[in-house]
Design an enzyme around this catalytic site. Structure first.
Site, PDB file in Angstrom:
ATOM      1  N   CYS A 268     -72.717  84.346  15.231  1.00  0.00           N
ATOM      2  CA  CYS A 268     -73.642  83.562  16.047  1.00  0.00           C
ATOM      3  C   CYS A 268     -75.024  84.216  16.072  1.00  0.00           C
ATOM      4  O   CYS A 268     -75.169  85.422  15.812  1.00  0.00           O
ATOM      5  CB  CYS A 268     -73.139  83.457  17.481  1.00  0.00           C
ATOM      6  SG  CYS A 268     -71.636  82.491  17.675  1.00  0.00           S
TER       7      CYS A 268
ATOM      8  N   GLU B 162     -76.816  85.024  18.584  1.00  0.00           N
ATOM      9  CA  GLU B 162     -76.929  86.070  19.604  1.00  0.00           C
ATOM     10  C   GLU B 162     -76.449  87.417  19.087  1.00  0.00           C
ATOM     11  O   GLU B 162     -77.067  88.460  19.315  1.00  0.00           O
ATOM     12  CB  GLU B 162     -76.109  85.687  20.838  1.00  0.00           C
ATOM     13  CG  GLU B 162     -76.583  84.441  21.547  1.00  0.00           C
ATOM     14  CD  GLU B 162     -75.918  83.163  21.036  1.00  0.00           C
ATOM     15  OE1 GLU B 162     -75.661  83.057  19.816  1.00  0.00           O
ATOM     16  OE2 GLU B 162     -75.655  82.268  21.851  1.00  0.00           O
TER      17      GLU B 162
ATOM     18  N   CYS C  26     -71.504  81.751  23.261  1.00  0.00           N
ATOM     19  CA  CYS C  26     -70.045  81.563  23.226  1.00  0.00           C
ATOM     20  C   CYS C  26     -69.378  82.774  23.883  1.00  0.00           C
ATOM     21  O   CYS C  26     -70.019  83.788  24.168  1.00  0.00           O
ATOM     22  CB  CYS C  26     -69.565  81.385  21.788  1.00  0.00           C
ATOM     23  SG  CYS C  26     -69.450  82.933  20.859  1.00  0.00           S
TER      24      CYS C  26
ATOM     25  N   ILE D 123     -75.096  82.646  11.134  1.00  0.00           N
ATOM     26  CA  ILE D 123     -74.827  82.849   9.707  1.00  0.00           C
ATOM     27  C   ILE D 123     -73.370  82.476   9.466  1.00  0.00           C
ATOM     28  O   ILE D 123     -72.472  83.191   9.911  1.00  0.00           O
ATOM     29  CB  ILE D 123     -75.097  84.320   9.301  1.00  0.00           C
ATOM     30  CG1 ILE D 123     -76.554  84.708   9.626  1.00  0.00           C
ATOM     31  CG2 ILE D 123     -74.800  84.519   7.809  1.00  0.00           C
ATOM     32  CD1 ILE D 123     -76.849  86.193   9.513  1.00  0.00           C
ATOM     33  N   GLU D 124     -73.169  81.319   8.834  1.00  0.00           N
ATOM     34  CA  GLU D 124     -71.811  80.795   8.677  1.00  0.00           C
ATOM     35  C   GLU D 124     -71.164  81.292   7.393  1.00  0.00           C
ATOM     36  O   GLU D 124     -71.798  81.963   6.574  1.00  0.00           O
ATOM     37  CB  GLU D 124     -71.857  79.259   8.742  1.00  0.00           C
ATOM     38  CG  GLU D 124     -72.361  78.793  10.098  1.00  0.00           C
ATOM     39  CD  GLU D 124     -72.288  77.293  10.310  1.00  0.00           C
ATOM     40  OE1 GLU D 124     -72.152  76.540   9.326  1.00  0.00           O
ATOM     41  OE2 GLU D 124     -72.368  76.876  11.484  1.00  0.00           O
TER      42      GLU D 124
END
Ligand code: THU
Length: 138
Positions: free
Chosen positions: A59, A61, A92, A49-50
């Site tokens: 991210c 995860e 990441c 979700i940016e």
């Protein structure tokens, strides 16, 4: 590391792939999906979700992990990640640390490319010497 059946890995990747469809990624155009399985057999899904300010981006995860933790889950069996990449996508650094807070070092992390070709690594292989609450003991 706990061994997972091939059919279980495939199921988790299918669910992660469905989660990827929900990605909100207008800036990178790179969609990621994650499927986190609890020891009790429940599946929590997440997508990336940016944000226009970039830094607040979450991210896939962590979306899955935080959904699960909010619901009271604390024991996790495995996580599967799939993305738009031609290469297997591993979590990441921030997500590795977030996972290390709740997941055992030997938890399998299934990292898949967009075609579902995957590698499996223990969380401790991805984040050796993770900083945990034990490191704050006096
Ligand atoms: N991203 C994830 O969701 N998970 C990863 O493991 C790697 C990166 C997202 C963050 C961002 O929305 C986009 O992928 C590009 O970095």
């Amino acid at each position: 590391m706990k061994q997972l059946h091939e059919f279980e890995i495939k199921k988790m990747l299918r669910l992660a792939d469905e989660a990827r469809e929900r990605a909100y990624a207008p800036y990178s155009g790179f969609r990621v999906g994650a499927c986190l399985k609890t020891e009790s057999g429940a599946y929590y899904l997440g997508c990336n979700i940016e944000n226009a300010a970039f830094t607040p981006t979450c991210c896939a995860e962590r979306t899955a992990l935080f959904k699960a933790v909010y619901e009271g889950e604390r024991d996790f069996e495995a996580i599967a990640i799939i993305s738009d990449s031609l290469n297997p996508t591993a979590p990441c650094g921030v997500c590795r640390q977030a996972l290390a807070e709740f997941c055992k070092p030997d938890m399998p992390v299934i990292c898949a490319d967009r075609d579902g070709v995957y590698v499996v690594r223990a969380l401790s292989e991805l984040l050796p010497m993770a900083f945990t609450s034990k490191d704050m003991e006096g």
